[in-house]
Design an enzyme around this catalytic site. Structure first.
Site, short mmCIF file in Angstrom:
data_model
loop_
_atom_site.label_atom_id
_atom_site.label_comp_id
_atom_site.label_asym_id
_atom_site.label_seq_id
_atom_site.Cartn_x
_atom_site.Cartn_y
_atom_site.Cartn_z
N GLU A 1 0.82 -1.20 0.00
CA GLU A 1 0.00 0.00 0.00
C GLU A 1 0.86 1.26 0.00
O GLU A 1 1.59 1.51 0.97
CB GLU A 1 -0.92 0.05 1.21
CG GLU A 1 -1.78 1.31 1.23
CD GLU A 1 -2.56 1.53 2.52
OE1 GLU A 1 -3.45 2.42 2.52
OE2 GLU A 1 -2.30 0.83 3.51
N GLU B 1 -11.92 2.78 5.13
CA GLU B 1 -10.89 3.20 6.08
C GLU B 1 -10.96 4.71 6.25
O GLU B 1 -10.18 5.46 5.68
CB GLU B 1 -9.50 2.77 5.62
CG GLU B 1 -8.42 3.04 6.67
CD GLU B 1 -7.05 2.55 6.27
OE1 GLU B 1 -6.81 1.32 6.35
OE2 GLU B 1 -6.21 3.37 5.86
#
Length: 288
Positions: free
Chosen positions: A156, A255
């Site tokens: 990520e 998120e």
């Protein structure tokens, strides 16, 4: 095909202290999957039992952050921390298999304090590539039938403009180049659109370009990192339609930091389901 959403339990339902309670709240809100950063303090059997009771998939976990008191946030690209990374990775894989989670975010880590990013970039990339190959080999071992699918590791990119100035992996371009050098099919890109927008923008082209590499997507509005329908730069109804048109079938992780009560802030998700002719939880009304 309608998108599948995952509730990030490290961000949503903060009023509930324990992961199993947050998982149950996510299931009651209609989520069919959850994810979390580090489930420290929650025994695997307890989390798995909660997931089985709620009929929820645990979609994603992270590798351990390392020594947070020393400022670490992941170890995979940090020179000199290879042994600690591999120990943490093995613990994460063991935990993930125990709870039925097939995806692990392999956290790259931060540029060490007191060093210049450009001066250590080559050494950090070499360390990262070596650790990722070790990760790929470890994930390929074990009984696939336990999870019903192959385990994959995820990279990520995290923006270094606002969120974390010292984080090593910052753009999808950098992540894609590293994935190409590693050359393992069980490593994929985890694309958080919050970070991608801050670093690069051009989300339509980036999603189209990197779709074959993407194993997981996460969302939050920019710049506040709140609900997708809160004021900000991103047009999520368009993004959701784009992901559907591209045939994306992975999870979309939520998120973000709720501006208030988590449930009250899920109006955007209920609207999405209603606009697709789906009932609470994203299932077909015809199947009811």
């Amino acid at each position: 095909m309608a998108l599948r959403f995952s509730a990030n339990l490290s961000w949503l339902f903060p009023e509930l202290p324990a992961l199993p309670a947050r998982l149950e709240a996510a299931a009651a809100a209609g989520f069919g999957a959850v994810e979390a950063a580090w489930p420290a303090g929650c025994p695997a059997q307890e989390l798995r039992a909660a997931a089985e009771r709620a009929r929820v998939q645990i979609a994603l976990l992270n590798t351990p952050p390392g020594d947070q008191e020393a400022g670490e946030l992941g170890l995979a690209a940090v020179p000199g921390r290879q042994a600690a990374f591999r120990q943490g990775l093995e613990e994460a894989v063991h935990y993930a298999r125990a709870v039925g989670c097939p995806r692990i975010h392999v956290m790259a880590g931060r540029v060490p304090l007191g060093t210049d990013r450009a001066a250590v970039a080559g050494e950090m990339e070499t360390t990262f590539i070596e650790n990722l190959r070790y990760t790929a080999d470890l994930l390929s071992q074990g009984d696939v039938t336990v999870l019903q699918e192959d385990m994959i590791g995820l990279l990520e990119p995290i923006n270094n403009r606002i969120t974390d100035p010292r984080y090593y992996l910052n753009t999808p371009q950098q992540a894609a180049a590293i994935l190409e050098k590693v050359g393992r099919p069980n490593l994929k890109l985890q694309l958080d659109l919050f970070h991608c927008q801050i670093m690069d923008g051009n989300l339509s082209r980036n999603l189209e370009t990197y779709l074959p590499l993407i194993g997981h997507i996460q969302i939050a509005q920019v710049p506040g990192r709140h609900e997708p329908d809160s004021p900000g730069e991103l047009n999520f109804p368009y993004i959701f339609e784009l992901l559907e048109s591209l045939g994306y079938t992975g999870y979309v992780g939520c998120e973000y930091a709720p501006k208030g009560d988590t449930l009250e802030g899920l109006g955007w998700l209920r609207s999405y389901w209603e606009s697709r002719g789906l009932q609470h939880g994203g299932t077909s009304k015809a199947a009811k």
